[in-house]
Scaffold this motif. Structure first.
Motif, short mmCIF file in Angstrom:
data_model
loop_
_atom_site.label_atom_id
_atom_site.label_comp_id
_atom_site.label_asym_id
_atom_site.label_seq_id
_atom_site.Cartn_x
_atom_site.Cartn_y
_atom_site.Cartn_z
N ALA A 14 0.84 -1.21 0.00
CA ALA A 14 0.00 0.00 0.00
C ALA A 14 0.87 1.25 0.00
O ALA A 14 0.58 2.23 -0.71
CB ALA A 14 -0.93 -0.01 1.21
N ALA A 15 1.97 1.22 0.76
CA ALA A 15 2.87 2.38 0.82
C ALA A 15 3.48 2.66 -0.55
O ALA A 15 3.68 3.82 -0.93
CB ALA A 15 3.96 2.14 1.86
N ARG A 16 3.76 1.59 -1.28
CA ARG A 16 4.32 1.75 -2.63
C ARG A 16 3.33 2.51 -3.52
O ARG A 16 3.71 3.40 -4.28
CB ARG A 16 4.60 0.34 -3.19
CG ARG A 16 4.95 0.25 -4.64
CD ARG A 16 4.94 -1.21 -5.08
NE ARG A 16 5.04 -1.32 -6.53
CZ ARG A 16 6.16 -1.65 -7.17
NH1 ARG A 16 7.25 -1.93 -6.51
NH2 ARG A 16 6.18 -1.70 -8.49
N ILE A 17 2.06 2.15 -3.41
CA ILE A 17 1.04 2.81 -4.23
C ILE A 17 0.84 4.25 -3.76
O ILE A 17 0.73 5.18 -4.57
CB ILE A 17 -0.30 2.02 -4.16
CG1 ILE A 17 -0.12 0.64 -4.80
CG2 ILE A 17 -1.43 2.78 -4.84
CD1 ILE A 17 0.41 0.66 -6.22
N ARG A 18 0.84 4.45 -2.46
CA ARG A 18 0.65 5.82 -1.94
C ARG A 18 1.76 6.74 -2.42
O ARG A 18 1.52 7.87 -2.83
CB ARG A 18 0.59 5.79 -0.41
CG ARG A 18 0.17 7.12 0.13
CD ARG A 18 0.12 7.12 1.63
NE ARG A 18 -0.13 8.47 2.10
CZ ARG A 18 0.00 8.82 3.36
NH1 ARG A 18 0.34 7.94 4.28
NH2 ARG A 18 -0.24 10.06 3.72
N ALA A 19 3.00 6.22 -2.37
CA ALA A 19 4.14 7.03 -2.81
C ALA A 19 4.00 7.42 -4.28
O ALA A 19 4.32 8.54 -4.67
CB ALA A 19 5.44 6.26 -2.59
N ARG A 20 3.49 6.49 -5.07
CA ARG A 20 3.34 6.78 -6.50
C ARG A 20 2.15 7.71 -6.76
O ARG A 20 2.16 8.51 -7.69
CB ARG A 20 3.17 5.49 -7.29
CG ARG A 20 4.45 4.64 -7.33
CD ARG A 20 4.48 3.76 -8.55
NE ARG A 20 4.38 4.54 -9.77
CZ ARG A 20 4.03 4.05 -10.95
NH1 ARG A 20 3.74 2.78 -11.07
NH2 ARG A 20 3.97 4.83 -12.01
N ALA A 21 1.12 7.58 -5.93
CA ALA A 21 -0.10 8.37 -6.15
C ALA A 21 0.03 9.79 -5.61
O ALA A 21 -0.57 10.72 -6.15
CB ALA A 21 -1.29 7.67 -5.50
N ALA A 25 -2.00 15.11 -9.66
CA ALA A 25 -3.24 15.90 -9.65
C ALA A 25 -4.46 14.97 -9.75
O ALA A 25 -5.44 15.16 -9.05
CB ALA A 25 -3.22 16.87 -10.81
N GLY A 26 -4.36 13.96 -10.60
CA GLY A 26 -5.53 13.12 -10.86
C GLY A 26 -5.52 11.83 -10.07
O GLY A 26 -4.76 11.68 -9.12
N ARG A 27 -6.37 10.92 -10.49
CA ARG A 27 -6.45 9.62 -9.82
C ARG A 27 -5.34 8.69 -10.28
O ARG A 27 -4.89 8.77 -11.42
CB ARG A 27 -7.79 8.95 -10.12
CG ARG A 27 -8.95 9.60 -9.43
CD ARG A 27 -10.12 8.63 -9.32
NE ARG A 27 -11.08 9.11 -8.36
CZ ARG A 27 -12.15 9.83 -8.69
NH1 ARG A 27 -12.41 10.13 -9.95
NH2 ARG A 27 -12.97 10.23 -7.74
N PHE A 28 -4.99 7.77 -9.39
CA PHE A 28 -4.01 6.73 -9.69
C PHE A 28 -4.78 5.42 -9.79
O PHE A 28 -5.56 5.08 -8.89
CB PHE A 28 -2.98 6.66 -8.57
CG PHE A 28 -1.87 5.67 -8.82
CD1 PHE A 28 -0.67 6.09 -9.39
CD2 PHE A 28 -2.02 4.33 -8.48
CE1 PHE A 28 0.36 5.18 -9.62
CE2 PHE A 28 -1.00 3.42 -8.71
CZ PHE A 28 0.20 3.86 -9.28
#
Ligand SMILES: Nc1ncnc2c1ncn2[C@@H]1O[C@H](COP(=O)(O)OP(=O)(O)OP(=O)(O)O)[C@@H](O)[C@H]1O
Ligand SMILES: [Mg+2]
Length: 227
Positions: A14-21, A25-28
């Motif tokens: 989840a942290a990996r996705i949060r860092a990328r998101a 500006a938009g949705r990931f």
């Protein structure tokens, strides 16, 4: 553990996705693919919940591909009910269009997404509504298909910011699916027949897409491993 592979936890994923998101500006859009019964829905909910714990509720939500099953009435009319679950028994155009809408719409603008009821065996229109969620976790069998079989699926990949493939040994999938069909009301014989002649056929097709994912995950103890 397989040599060279890396152990990871749901929280780390989840942290990996949060860092990328973060900072976008938009949705990931995260896509989780894998064969039937692999645990995609379980993993998607797990990542969503971890993100909502870490980043605040309403940060992530699941957009299941299963919501785009054609209705049983339509499949019956088209003579496809017995093949339900195969790539051409989903509204792929509708799935791609709504995923694109979700990606492109402003945060705070409601977007209704269909879910799938395992009790009714039918899609549920507007089963979940996206609003301020920054991360979309979409999950299903056919996210990484090319267009060699059923046209339309290859458009999904272009809407994903990251793709994961959940890999599970065949015998485990087989056991899980037989158990689930029995829970759903089939006799053991009918459950085994459905798995052998339908689910595992679909599983083989999905397995052919594994090498195209950004990350291949395997369940390992309480967490996962990749690499
Ligand atoms: N990590 C896991 N360990 C053990 N059992 C699991 C795990 N993940 C899922 N399961 C079990 O496996 C079954 C299938 O899980 P799940 O519904 O998440 O899979 P799925 O890939 O979404 O399946 P489908 O393609 O049919 O939608 C469920 O009974 C679930 O409880
Ligand atoms: Mg599922």
């Amino acid at each position: 553990m397989t040599r060279g592979s890396v152990e990871t936890s749901l929280a780390e994923l989840a942290a990996r996705i949060r860092a990328r998101a973060d900072g976008r500006a938009g949705r990931f859009v995260l896509g989780i693919a894998g064969p039937p019964g692999a645990g995609k829905s379980t993993l998607a909910r797990g990542v969503r919940d971890e993100l909502n714990i870490a980043a605040g509720s309403g940060f992530a939500e699941v957009a299941p591909m299963d919501g785009f099953h054609f209705t049983n009435a339509r499949l019956t009319a088209e003579g496809k009910l017995a093949r339900k679950g195969e790539p051409d028994t989903f509204d792929v155009a509708g799935y791609v269009a709504l995923l694109r809408t979700l990606r492109n719409s402003s945060l705070g603008e409601p977007v209704a997404w269909p879910t799938y009821s395992r009790e009714l065996h039918e899609p549920v229109p507007g089963g979940v509504v996206f609003d301020r969620q920054r991360v979309v976790v979409t999950e299903g069998n056919y996210l990484l298909l090319d267009d060699r079989g059923t046209p339309g699926w290859s458009a999904v990949r272009r809407l994903l910011d990251e793709s994961w493939y959940l890999d599970v040994p065949r015998p485990i999938i087989e056991r899980r699916l037989v158990r689930r069909h029995i829970r759903g009301g089939r006799t053991p014989e009918s459950a085994k027949d459905k798995v052998a002649h339908s689910d595992l056929v679909n599983a083989r097709l999905v397995e052919s897409t594994r090498f195209t994912a950004d990350l291949v995950l395997r369940k390992y103890g309480r967490g996962y491993r990749f690499g």
